[in-house]
Design a protein around this motif. Structure first.
Motif, short mmCIF file in Angstrom:
data_model
loop_
_atom_site.label_atom_id
_atom_site.label_comp_id
_atom_site.label_asym_id
_atom_site.label_seq_id
_atom_site.Cartn_x
_atom_site.Cartn_y
_atom_site.Cartn_z
N ALA A 89 0.83 -1.21 0.00
CA ALA A 89 0.00 0.00 0.00
C ALA A 89 0.87 1.25 0.00
O ALA A 89 0.58 2.22 -0.72
CB ALA A 89 -0.92 0.00 1.21
N ALA A 90 1.93 1.23 0.78
CA ALA A 90 2.84 2.37 0.83
C ALA A 90 3.51 2.59 -0.52
O ALA A 90 3.61 3.72 -1.00
CB ALA A 90 3.88 2.16 1.92
N ARG A 91 3.98 1.51 -1.13
CA ARG A 91 4.65 1.64 -2.43
C ARG A 91 3.66 2.14 -3.50
O ARG A 91 4.01 2.98 -4.34
CB ARG A 91 5.27 0.33 -2.87
N ALA A 92 2.43 1.63 -3.47
CA ALA A 92 1.43 2.08 -4.43
C ALA A 92 1.19 3.58 -4.28
O ALA A 92 1.07 4.31 -5.28
CB ALA A 92 0.14 1.31 -4.25
N LEU A 93 1.13 4.06 -3.05
CA LEU A 93 0.95 5.48 -2.79
C LEU A 93 2.15 6.28 -3.31
O LEU A 93 1.98 7.34 -3.94
CB LEU A 93 0.78 5.70 -1.28
N GLN A 94 3.33 5.79 -3.06
CA GLN A 94 4.54 6.45 -3.57
C GLN A 94 4.56 6.45 -5.10
O GLN A 94 4.98 7.42 -5.74
CB GLN A 94 5.79 5.76 -3.01
N PHE A 95 4.13 5.35 -5.69
CA PHE A 95 4.06 5.25 -7.15
C PHE A 95 3.11 6.31 -7.72
O PHE A 95 3.41 6.97 -8.72
CB PHE A 95 3.59 3.85 -7.56
N VAL A 96 1.95 6.46 -7.09
CA VAL A 96 0.99 7.45 -7.55
C VAL A 96 1.61 8.85 -7.51
O VAL A 96 1.44 9.64 -8.46
CB VAL A 96 -0.29 7.40 -6.68
N ARG A 97 2.33 9.14 -6.47
CA ARG A 97 2.99 10.44 -6.39
C ARG A 97 4.03 10.61 -7.50
O ARG A 97 4.24 11.71 -8.01
CB ARG A 97 3.65 10.61 -5.02
N SER A 98 4.68 9.51 -7.87
CA SER A 98 5.69 9.59 -8.94
C SER A 98 5.05 9.90 -10.29
O SER A 98 5.73 10.31 -11.24
CB SER A 98 6.48 8.28 -9.03
N TRP B 15 -0.25 12.42 -14.54
CA TRP B 15 -1.67 12.21 -14.23
C TRP B 15 -2.34 13.46 -13.65
O TRP B 15 -3.49 13.40 -13.23
CB TRP B 15 -1.81 11.05 -13.24
N ASN B 16 -1.64 14.58 -13.62
CA ASN B 16 -2.18 15.85 -13.10
C ASN B 16 -2.65 15.70 -11.66
O ASN B 16 -3.79 16.01 -11.29
CB ASN B 16 -3.33 16.34 -13.97
N ILE B 17 -1.75 15.25 -10.80
CA ILE B 17 -2.04 14.97 -9.40
C ILE B 17 -1.37 15.99 -8.48
O ILE B 17 -0.21 16.37 -8.70
CB ILE B 17 -1.55 13.55 -9.03
N ASP B 18 -2.08 16.39 -7.44
CA ASP B 18 -1.50 17.22 -6.38
C ASP B 18 -0.95 16.28 -5.31
O ASP B 18 -1.71 15.66 -4.56
CB ASP B 18 -2.59 18.12 -5.79
N LYS B 19 0.34 16.17 -5.22
CA LYS B 19 0.99 15.25 -4.28
C LYS B 19 0.60 15.50 -2.82
O LYS B 19 0.62 14.59 -2.00
CB LYS B 19 2.51 15.36 -4.39
N LYS B 20 0.29 16.76 -2.51
CA LYS B 20 0.02 17.11 -1.11
C LYS B 20 -1.40 16.80 -0.68
O LYS B 20 -1.71 16.83 0.51
CB LYS B 20 0.31 18.60 -0.89
#
Length: 303
Positions: free
Chosen positions: A116-125, A130-135
């Motif tokens: 789950a942690a790695r998936a979250l980190q991957f999303v941030r990468s 993907w036009n994502i706000d990391k915060k």
């Protein structure tokens, strides 16, 4: 005779073939923008992503399915949050699969939690692509997925700035978490005190039955401190929303001890004592600002 045997074999075999049918989203769930995106090496290290319409980087609802860390799939998304409501508010969505508890990791629960942690980190990468706000990423989930969400919310950041893997350089922290039926502790002593007929959690550490889990508690205390959400609460943690189906009764036998709101009462008490905002909802309970995970996520991710 051969014809009779053929039909008998076909009848017996039918349920087995039915079980192999791949999971699917409910008809009302929109089609993901990206499906089966791989974030790790294991076959279950995949996620789906729904991109919200937004000119600026969008917040993300990060959804972790339940199933006791022994079953379930990302296709259960709509059990834990309303995808249409989130997308309409400009919130992108991620739903993940992860490894179940496995003897390949020590303790076994390390597999689903670190996935789950790695998936979250991957999303941030993927923030720019993907036009994502990391915060602005908040987790949602039910049962074991709720426990995983809370662990991410409370655990220290797993980011390793010097790691050769750029994904592991990303943060594993959340802005908020909204969960249903959460097991808030993996300490058998706490479970037994809160709910006398507790029976959940030993599989996280490879210990069966619950009496063995309780007996070995002192030996595995380092693991409990590392992987139990309750044990990781500190004053710098994000706001939490806990939802349960029934009223609490601390110290009393529960009809569903695995998902009792006793878990919620004790975590809320602990969070508030540590200066962490924690909203607890259950039918006929005290009035709360939110009554479901989706509304809580919208409130906190749109800030």
């Amino acid at each position: 005779m051969k014809l009779i045997l053929f039909f008998i074999f076909a009848f017996i075999s039918q349920p087995a073939f039915a079980k192999t049918k791949p999971p699917a989203y409910s008809p009302g769930v929109p089609k993901p923008t990206h499906s089966e995106v791989r974030y790790g090496k294991h076959e279950r290290n995949v996620l789906d992503f729904w991109k919200a319409e937004s000119k600026s980087p969008a917040p993300v609802a990060f959804v972790i399915h339940g199933g006791g860390w022994k079953g379930g799939s990302k296709e259960r998304l709509d059990r834990f949050a309303d995808p249409d409501a989130l997308l309409q508010k400009g919130i992108s969505i991620v739903a993940i699969n992860y490894r179940y508890v496995t003897s390949d990791e020590s303790p076994p629960v390390k597999a689903p939690l670190h996935d789950a942690a790695r998936a979250l980190q991957f999303v941030r990468s993927k923030a720019k692509k993907w036009n994502i706000d990391k915060k602005r990423i908040g987790a949602a989930g039910g049962s074991a997925g709720a426990c995983s969400s809370l662990w991410l919310a409370f655990h220290d950041d797993l980011a390793d700035p010097k790691n050769k893997d750029p994904i592991l350089r990303e943060s594993s922290r959340l802005q908020c978490a909204a969960v249903t039926g959460a097991q808030t502790t993996l300490d058998p002593k706490q479970m037994k005190e809160w709910t006398p007929n507790s029976k959940y959690g030993g599989h996280a550490f490879g210990l069966h039955p619950f009496d063995t889990f309780l007996k070995k508690r002192k030996e595995i205390m380092p693991w409990i401190k590392e992987y139990s959400p309750y044990a990781n609460v500190t004053k710098d943690d994000p706001p939490i929303f806990l939802q349960y189906k029934s009223s609490p009764a601390l110290g009393q036998v529960q009809k569903d001890p695995t998902h009792t709101s006793n878990f919620g009462v004790k975590l809320q008490e602990h969070c508030l004592a540590n200066g962490v905002k924690c909203e607890l909802y259950y039918p006929s309970g005290p009035k709360t600002k939110h009554s479901d995970t989706t509304s809580f996520l919208i409130t906190h991710l749109q800030k």
